[in-house]
Scaffold this motif. Sequence first.
Motif, PDB file in Angstrom:
ATOM      1  N   MET A  85       0.816  -1.187   0.000  1.00  0.00           N
ATOM      2  CA  MET A  85       0.000   0.000   0.000  1.00  0.00           C
ATOM      3  C   MET A  85       0.865   1.259   0.000  1.00  0.00           C
ATOM      4  O   MET A  85       0.538   2.224  -0.676  1.00  0.00           O
ATOM      5  CB  MET A  85      -0.951  -0.033   1.196  1.00  0.00           C
ATOM      6  N   VAL A  86       1.963   1.230   0.745  1.00  0.00           N
ATOM      7  CA  VAL A  86       2.888   2.371   0.735  1.00  0.00           C
ATOM      8  C   VAL A  86       3.512   2.501  -0.644  1.00  0.00           C
ATOM      9  O   VAL A  86       3.571   3.588  -1.218  1.00  0.00           O
ATOM     10  CB  VAL A  86       3.977   2.211   1.821  1.00  0.00           C
ATOM     11  N   LYS A  87       3.962   1.389  -1.175  1.00  0.00           N
ATOM     12  CA  LYS A  87       4.602   1.379  -2.494  1.00  0.00           C
ATOM     13  C   LYS A  87       3.661   1.921  -3.571  1.00  0.00           C
ATOM     14  O   LYS A  87       4.093   2.632  -4.474  1.00  0.00           O
ATOM     15  CB  LYS A  87       5.035  -0.044  -2.830  1.00  0.00           C
ATOM     16  N   ASN A  88       2.376   1.593  -3.481  1.00  0.00           N
ATOM     17  CA  ASN A  88       1.396   2.043  -4.464  1.00  0.00           C
ATOM     18  C   ASN A  88       0.817   3.421  -4.141  1.00  0.00           C
ATOM     19  O   ASN A  88      -0.130   3.859  -4.785  1.00  0.00           O
ATOM     20  CB  ASN A  88       0.265   1.023  -4.580  1.00  0.00           C
ATOM     21  N   LYS A  89       1.374   4.063  -3.109  1.00  0.00           N
ATOM     22  CA  LYS A  89       0.964   5.408  -2.688  1.00  0.00           C
ATOM     23  C   LYS A  89      -0.500   5.480  -2.243  1.00  0.00           C
ATOM     24  O   LYS A  89      -1.132   6.522  -2.309  1.00  0.00           O
ATOM     25  CB  LYS A  89       1.252   6.427  -3.776  1.00  0.00           C
ATOM     26  N   GLN A  90      -1.023   4.356  -1.752  1.00  0.00           N
ATOM     27  CA  GLN A  90      -2.372   4.341  -1.201  1.00  0.00           C
ATOM     28  C   GLN A  90      -2.377   4.872   0.231  1.00  0.00           C
ATOM     29  O   GLN A  90      -3.374   5.393   0.693  1.00  0.00           O
ATOM     30  CB  GLN A  90      -2.945   2.920  -1.228  1.00  0.00           C
ATOM     31  N   VAL A  91      -1.267   4.704   0.935  1.00  0.00           N
ATOM     32  CA  VAL A  91      -1.094   5.193   2.297  1.00  0.00           C
ATOM     33  C   VAL A  91       0.333   5.702   2.447  1.00  0.00           C
ATOM     34  O   VAL A  91       1.213   5.381   1.649  1.00  0.00           O
ATOM     35  CB  VAL A  91      -1.370   4.092   3.349  1.00  0.00           C
ATOM     36  N   GLN A  92       0.571   6.482   3.492  1.00  0.00           N
ATOM     37  CA  GLN A  92       1.922   6.992   3.725  1.00  0.00           C
ATOM     38  C   GLN A  92       2.727   6.087   4.654  1.00  0.00           C
ATOM     39  O   GLN A  92       3.950   6.146   4.681  1.00  0.00           O
ATOM     40  CB  GLN A  92       1.854   8.400   4.310  1.00  0.00           C
ATOM     41  N   ALA A  93       2.015   5.270   5.430  1.00  0.00           N
ATOM     42  CA  ALA A  93       2.698   4.382   6.362  1.00  0.00           C
ATOM     43  C   ALA A  93       1.776   3.226   6.731  1.00  0.00           C
ATOM     44  O   ALA A  93       0.562   3.303   6.530  1.00  0.00           O
ATOM     45  CB  ALA A  93       3.087   5.140   7.626  1.00  0.00           C
ATOM     46  N   THR A  94       2.363   2.156   7.259  1.00  0.00           N
ATOM     47  CA  THR A  94       1.585   1.035   7.776  1.00  0.00           C
ATOM     48  C   THR A  94       2.196   0.583   9.096  1.00  0.00           C
ATOM     49  O   THR A  94       3.347   0.914   9.401  1.00  0.00           O
ATOM     50  CB  THR A  94       1.557  -0.175   6.819  1.00  0.00           C
ATOM     51  N   ILE A  95       1.441  -0.161   9.843  1.00  0.00           N
ATOM     52  CA  ILE A  95       1.949  -0.769  11.073  1.00  0.00           C
ATOM     53  C   ILE A  95       2.047  -2.261  10.802  1.00  0.00           C
ATOM     54  O   ILE A  95       1.061  -2.897  10.432  1.00  0.00           O
ATOM     55  CB  ILE A  95       1.011  -0.496  12.265  1.00  0.00           C
TER      56      ILE A  95
END
Length: 87
Positions: free
Chosen positions: A1-11
């Motif tokens: 999701m970060v790689k696809n720019k869907q989110v800025q970060a994940t846990i």
Amino acid sequence: MVKNKQVQATINASTSFGDYMKHRPDEPLKIAATKGKATEYAIPLKKGADNASLKKAVDNALQEMKNDGTLSKLSVKYFGSDLTTPN
């Protein structure tokens, strides 16, 4: 999701991140923060006397693997670092 720019970060658990980066070492991802206390894991077993010997065998096998370094080697192999000791 970060790689696809869907989110800025994940846990994520460090084990998940380590496994991902092991298979994709050139990804431009990094750990931004970590929690001070390690997450504990467990092996679920059905309660009862029927499984007492299984629990003892699992506990003994894990302790032997920790003592002889096997657990550490497996951790490095599968997660990219030794996760068997506290940070």
